[in-house]
Write a protein that holds these residues in place. Sequence first.
Motif, PDB file in Angstrom:
ATOM      1  N   ASN B 143      40.084 -33.138   8.933  1.00 59.53           N
ATOM      2  CA  ASN B 143      40.342 -32.812   7.536  1.00 59.53           C
ATOM      3  C   ASN B 143      39.227 -33.382   6.668  1.00 59.53           C
ATOM      4  OD1 ASN B 143      42.717 -31.324   7.585  1.00 59.53           O
ATOM      5  ND2 ASN B 143      43.939 -33.182   7.865  1.00 59.53           N
ATOM      6  N   PRO B 144      38.471 -32.510   5.978  1.00 66.77           N
ATOM      7  CA  PRO B 144      37.353 -33.007   5.175  1.00 66.77           C
ATOM      8  C   PRO B 144      37.807 -33.906   4.013  1.00 66.77           C
ATOM      9  CG  PRO B 144      37.230 -30.618   5.463  1.00 66.77           C
ATOM     10  CD  PRO B 144      38.571 -31.042   5.947  1.00 66.77           C
ATOM     11  N   ASN B 145      39.051 -33.755   3.533  1.00 63.43           N
ATOM     12  CA  ASN B 145      39.539 -34.504   2.357  1.00 63.43           C
ATOM     13  C   ASN B 145      38.570 -34.460   1.186  1.00 63.43           C
ATOM     14  OD1 ASN B 145      41.984 -35.369   3.470  1.00 63.43           O
ATOM     15  ND2 ASN B 145      40.940 -36.995   4.592  1.00 63.43           N
ATOM     16  N   MET B 146      38.013 -33.285   0.943  1.00 64.89           N
ATOM     17  CA  MET B 146      36.999 -33.147  -0.100  1.00 64.89           C
ATOM     18  C   MET B 146      37.612 -32.903  -1.465  1.00 64.89           C
ATOM     19  SD  MET B 146      33.617 -32.833   0.712  1.00 64.89           S
ATOM     20  CE  MET B 146      32.479 -31.876   1.649  1.00 64.89           C
ATOM     21  N   LEU B 147      38.750 -32.201  -1.479  1.00 69.04           N
ATOM     22  CA  LEU B 147      39.359 -31.899  -2.764  1.00 69.04           C
ATOM     23  C   LEU B 147      39.957 -33.180  -3.324  1.00 69.04           C
ATOM     24  CD1 LEU B 147      41.012 -28.418  -2.224  1.00 69.04           C
ATOM     25  CD2 LEU B 147      38.704 -29.022  -2.853  1.00 69.04           C
ATOM     26  N   TYR B 148      39.937 -33.302  -4.632  1.00 73.45           N
ATOM     27  CA  TYR B 148      40.472 -34.472  -5.335  1.00 73.45           C
ATOM     28  C   TYR B 148      39.745 -35.758  -4.968  1.00 73.45           C
ATOM     29  CZ  TYR B 148      43.814 -30.738  -5.180  1.00 73.45           C
ATOM     30  OH  TYR B 148      44.361 -29.488  -5.214  1.00 73.45           O
ATOM     31  N   ALA B 149      38.467 -35.657  -4.554  1.00 73.10           N
ATOM     32  CA  ALA B 149      37.686 -36.857  -4.273  1.00 73.10           C
ATOM     33  C   ALA B 149      36.277 -36.666  -4.816  1.00 73.10           C
ATOM     34  CB  ALA B 149      37.635 -37.112  -2.776  1.00 73.10           C
ATOM     35  N   ALA B 150      35.606 -37.790  -5.082  1.00 75.77           N
ATOM     36  CA  ALA B 150      34.262 -37.726  -5.669  1.00 75.77           C
ATOM     37  C   ALA B 150      33.297 -36.967  -4.764  1.00 75.77           C
ATOM     38  CB  ALA B 150      33.742 -39.127  -5.935  1.00 75.77           C
ATOM     39  N   LYS B 151      33.435 -37.145  -3.425  1.00 75.83           N
ATOM     40  CA  LYS B 151      32.456 -36.487  -2.543  1.00 75.83           C
ATOM     41  C   LYS B 151      32.533 -34.963  -2.654  1.00 75.83           C
ATOM     42  CE  LYS B 151      35.439 -37.010   1.492  1.00 75.83           C
ATOM     43  NZ  LYS B 151      35.593 -37.437   2.874  1.00 75.83           N
ATOM     44  N   GLY B 152      33.754 -34.439  -2.864  1.00 74.01           N
ATOM     45  CA  GLY B 152      33.896 -32.998  -3.034  1.00 74.01           C
ATOM     46  C   GLY B 152      33.211 -32.525  -4.310  1.00 74.01           C
ATOM     47  N   LEU B 153      33.450 -33.260  -5.404  1.00 75.91           N
ATOM     48  CA  LEU B 153      32.822 -32.905  -6.689  1.00 75.91           C
ATOM     49  C   LEU B 153      31.306 -32.927  -6.565  1.00 75.91           C
ATOM     50  CD1 LEU B 153      34.758 -34.836  -9.481  1.00 75.91           C
ATOM     51  CD2 LEU B 153      34.677 -32.386  -9.058  1.00 75.91           C
ATOM     52  N   ILE B 154      30.803 -34.001  -5.929  1.00 72.98           N
ATOM     53  CA  ILE B 154      29.345 -34.141  -5.835  1.00 72.98           C
ATOM     54  C   ILE B 154      28.768 -33.017  -4.980  1.00 72.98           C
ATOM     55  CG2 ILE B 154      27.464 -35.636  -5.031  1.00 72.98           C
ATOM     56  CD1 ILE B 154      29.301 -38.019  -5.791  1.00 72.98           C
ATOM     57  N   SER B 155      29.429 -32.688  -3.854  1.00 72.89           N
ATOM     58  CA  SER B 155      28.901 -31.594  -3.017  1.00 72.89           C
ATOM     59  C   SER B 155      28.879 -30.281  -3.788  1.00 72.89           C
ATOM     60  CB  SER B 155      29.728 -31.378  -1.749  1.00 72.89           C
ATOM     61  OG  SER B 155      30.267 -32.552  -1.283  1.00 72.89           O
ATOM     62  N   ALA B 230      40.501 -35.077  -8.981  1.00 72.00           N
ATOM     63  CA  ALA B 230      41.808 -35.724  -8.898  1.00 72.00           C
ATOM     64  C   ALA B 230      42.384 -35.907 -10.302  1.00 72.00           C
ATOM     65  CB  ALA B 230      41.658 -37.069  -8.215  1.00 72.00           C
ATOM     66  N   ASN B 231      43.648 -36.373 -10.363  1.00 66.78           N
ATOM     67  CA  ASN B 231      44.246 -36.665 -11.659  1.00 66.78           C
ATOM     68  C   ASN B 231      43.855 -38.045 -12.165  1.00 66.78           C
ATOM     69  OD1 ASN B 231      45.593 -34.313 -12.302  1.00 66.78           O
ATOM     70  ND2 ASN B 231      47.233 -34.801 -10.849  1.00 66.78           N
ATOM     71  N   PRO B 233      40.876 -41.100 -10.911  1.00 64.47           N
ATOM     72  CA  PRO B 233      40.251 -40.962 -12.223  1.00 64.47           C
ATOM     73  C   PRO B 233      39.854 -39.515 -12.512  1.00 64.47           C
ATOM     74  CG  PRO B 233      38.684 -41.784 -10.627  1.00 64.47           C
ATOM     75  CD  PRO B 233      39.979 -41.685  -9.913  1.00 64.47           C
ATOM     76  N   GLN B 234      39.643 -39.236 -13.797  1.00 67.52           N
ATOM     77  CA  GLN B 234      39.253 -37.887 -14.205  1.00 67.52           C
ATOM     78  C   GLN B 234      37.867 -37.905 -14.815  1.00 67.52           C
ATOM     79  OE1 GLN B 234      42.380 -36.906 -16.924  1.00 67.52           O
ATOM     80  NE2 GLN B 234      43.373 -35.566 -15.462  1.00 67.52           N
ATOM     81  N   MET B 235      37.187 -36.754 -14.694  1.00 69.23           N
ATOM     82  CA  MET B 235      35.914 -36.603 -15.399  1.00 69.23           C
ATOM     83  C   MET B 235      36.224 -36.418 -16.888  1.00 69.23           C
ATOM     84  SD  MET B 235      33.139 -36.315 -13.233  1.00 69.23           S
ATOM     85  CE  MET B 235      31.960 -35.109 -13.836  1.00 69.23           C
ATOM     86  N   LEU B 236      35.307 -36.840 -17.744  1.00 66.66           N
ATOM     87  CA  LEU B 236      35.561 -36.820 -19.188  1.00 66.66           C
ATOM     88  C   LEU B 236      35.828 -35.415 -19.729  1.00 66.66           C
ATOM     89  CD1 LEU B 236      33.031 -39.464 -20.555  1.00 66.66           C
ATOM     90  CD2 LEU B 236      35.485 -39.688 -20.187  1.00 66.66           C
ATOM     91  N   GLY B 237      35.171 -34.403 -19.138  1.00 67.28           N
ATOM     92  CA  GLY B 237      35.392 -33.036 -19.600  1.00 67.28           C
ATOM     93  C   GLY B 237      36.863 -32.638 -19.479  1.00 67.28           C
ATOM     94  N   VAL B 238      37.499 -33.064 -18.386  1.00 61.27           N
ATOM     95  CA  VAL B 238      38.912 -32.744 -18.163  1.00 61.27           C
ATOM     96  C   VAL B 238      39.791 -33.577 -19.105  1.00 61.27           C
ATOM     97  CG1 VAL B 238      40.747 -32.642 -16.451  1.00 61.27           C
ATOM     98  CG2 VAL B 238      38.408 -32.189 -15.770  1.00 61.27           C
ATOM     99  N   VAL B 239      39.432 -34.863 -19.269  1.00 61.80           N
ATOM    100  CA  VAL B 239      40.182 -35.718 -20.200  1.00 61.80           C
ATOM    101  C   VAL B 239      40.183 -35.093 -21.586  1.00 61.80           C
ATOM    102  CG1 VAL B 239      40.315 -38.002 -21.274  1.00 61.80           C
ATOM    103  CG2 VAL B 239      39.538 -37.784 -18.912  1.00 61.80           C
ATOM    104  N   LEU B 240      39.012 -34.611 -21.990  1.00 59.46           N
ATOM    105  CA  LEU B 240      38.868 -34.011 -23.316  1.00 59.46           C
ATOM    106  C   LEU B 240      39.738 -32.765 -23.461  1.00 59.46           C
ATOM    107  CD1 LEU B 240      37.463 -33.908 -26.025  1.00 59.46           C
ATOM    108  CD2 LEU B 240      35.516 -32.813 -24.950  1.00 59.46           C
ATOM    109  N   TYR B 241      39.709 -31.920 -22.426  1.00 57.11           N
ATOM    110  CA  TYR B 241      40.516 -30.700 -22.451  1.00 57.11           C
ATOM    111  C   TYR B 241      41.997 -31.035 -22.584  1.00 57.11           C
ATOM    112  CZ  TYR B 241      42.747 -26.446 -20.743  1.00 57.11           C
ATOM    113  OH  TYR B 241      43.538 -25.345 -20.621  1.00 57.11           O
ATOM    114  N   ARG B 242      42.451 -32.029 -21.802  1.00 63.05           N
ATOM    115  CA  ARG B 242      43.862 -32.417 -21.844  1.00 63.05           C
ATOM    116  C   ARG B 242      44.220 -32.990 -23.200  1.00 63.05           C
ATOM    117  NH1 ARG B 242      44.377 -33.086 -15.877  1.00 63.05           N
ATOM    118  NH2 ARG B 242      44.812 -30.871 -15.539  1.00 63.05           N
ATOM    119  N   GLU B 243      43.338 -33.830 -23.729  1.00 64.76           N
ATOM    120  CA  GLU B 243      43.560 -34.463 -25.034  1.00 64.76           C
ATOM    121  C   GLU B 243      43.735 -33.389 -26.109  1.00 64.76           C
ATOM    122  OE1 GLU B 243      44.529 -37.762 -26.276  1.00 64.76           O
ATOM    123  OE2 GLU B 243      43.206 -38.096 -24.563  1.00 64.76           O
ATOM    124  N   PHE B 244      42.938 -32.338 -26.001  1.00 63.68           N
ATOM    125  CA  PHE B 244      42.930 -31.281 -27.015  1.00 63.68           C
ATOM    126  C   PHE B 244      44.084 -30.309 -26.809  1.00 63.68           C
ATOM    127  CE2 PHE B 244      41.517 -27.021 -28.359  1.00 63.68           C
ATOM    128  CZ  PHE B 244      41.252 -27.279 -29.691  1.00 63.68           C
TER     129      PHE B 244
END
Lengths: 268, 282
Positions: B143-155, B230-231, B233-244
């Motif tokens: 299982n690559p476990n790439m989703l919801y992890a930093a390595k998946g985002l970076i790839s 992941a939920n 930590p979140q990237m700021l773009g997602v935090v901003l979207y949720r906040e708005f």
Amino acid sequence: MSRRKFILNFSILFIFTFFMYGPLLNTIMLAFATQYQAPHIIPSAFGFTWWKNVFSQGDLLQAFFNSFLIAILATIVSMIICLPAAYAIARYEFKGRSWFLFSFLLSNAFPKIGLYTAIGIIFYKLQLMGTLTGVVLINVLNTMIFMIWIPIGAFQNVYKQQEEAARDVGAGPIRTFFKITFPSALPAIIVAAMYTFLGALDESQGTLLVGFPQIKTMATSMYGIILDQSPMVGAIFAILLIVPAILILWICYKFLGKKSILQQLFVK
Amino acid sequence: MNESRGLRKAIIPYIYVTPAFLLILLLIAYPIVTSIQLSFQDSTTSHFTIANYQYFLTNKIQLFNIGYTLFVSIATVLLSLILGFILALYIRFNQNKISKAVVALTVLPQFIPGLVAVYSFMMVVRNGGVLSRIALKFGIQYNPNMLYAAKGLISMNLWFNIPFATLLLLASLSSIKDASIESARDIGAKKMTLLKDIILPSTYKQIFIAGAFVFMSNVGAFTTPFLMGANNPQMLGVVLYREFNENMNYNQAAALSVILFLLCSLSAVVYIIVNMRKEKWR
């Protein structure tokens, strides 16, 4: 080529292609699958069942229609607003010229999601939230760089002598523009229009933030599809989004050749 | 008569640029000024406050989100520059059919809609996706476990940014003349010396510029982290979207946009400094 070199070359090509294209090819394959259960890598049955499923979902069809409507409107509005500005910057020396140009390219200097939220707050005030006008405006802003940058180059390349010759034989400024200047710049304007169209077709963040849930496009529907529909539906939407991109790339290639496409890439 | 004609002529360019300029005022200047204003206001009383900024800069979760965003963005910048540079070097110094094929293959992904790329990548790297299934063919449970992890985002970010970095760096590598490389080789320069004394000095500007662009597009990323992240930590773009969109806290959303603008301006600073330095390295 020595054997070692050949193996090196080939493995670079293989790793690169697998990483960049493997996922896309897999998606294209999935679009025509009907059964895709683990542990099969290649689907165990192919067919068009899921295509029928997609085309029977009313809101997905609506999204398809909305996407093209918004892309066409954004392209037309962008041409009306940006082409005169591009012409002025290409052809006139006036105070503040470089500042105007700078301001037109400004939208690309900000993180998009930050800018869209800021615009969203304004749109609430102006009651443009969830309206077609709001979404089209976001798309015009987003693609402005194409409709300003590419035509400036084109207008600069039109020969002044040709225009002057037309004026000398008695053509007015408007007639000169439409008979000489516009036709010479037309190929580049068409390319700019295609990029604008494509940009608007792919745009998802701004439309999601400003238009959702009233205005759904193919791109914004993808968010929901990825999160909660069958893989095949996503694959079909992916194909519907890729095909216009490939077509437009091909047409640009025919029009202007490879070099100009590469140059435009850096405008992004 | 003549004077009014001259005046009319002087006004014409301004008339032409007015519609586009009004659009910029309405959709960039006005929103940004309003955001800055709102970010310093209390959401109920509208009085001046710095609490909105304090929240993001002291709250543990939000600080972690900022750190996570910087980590993912900087890792993306470094990896895509290193891999892009290697790929560009390979293309520049191996002129054969295969390297030409690689160039052609770098161009196309730029035209693939972002969502299509993210979706396709997810289908491959998710647990039980193509990678897991290929491993299973060889009898390995993987299982690559790439989703919801930093390595998946970076790839995923590398998928988007390697072609861009490669093309940009290739453009500057192409400006190095074969003759200067050959003459250096003739007097016995080794490969590392070539890299250090000829190639890097003439490309370092482009490296910084490419890095600045990659950093900027990733600090404010939304689509990739929204779908693959992941939920917590979140990237700021997602935090901003949720906040708005979900919390509808416009004052905090405005403060976060300003913070994002400031983070992005870091790369603008790099861009300007690099362009101002006039070939000091040579």
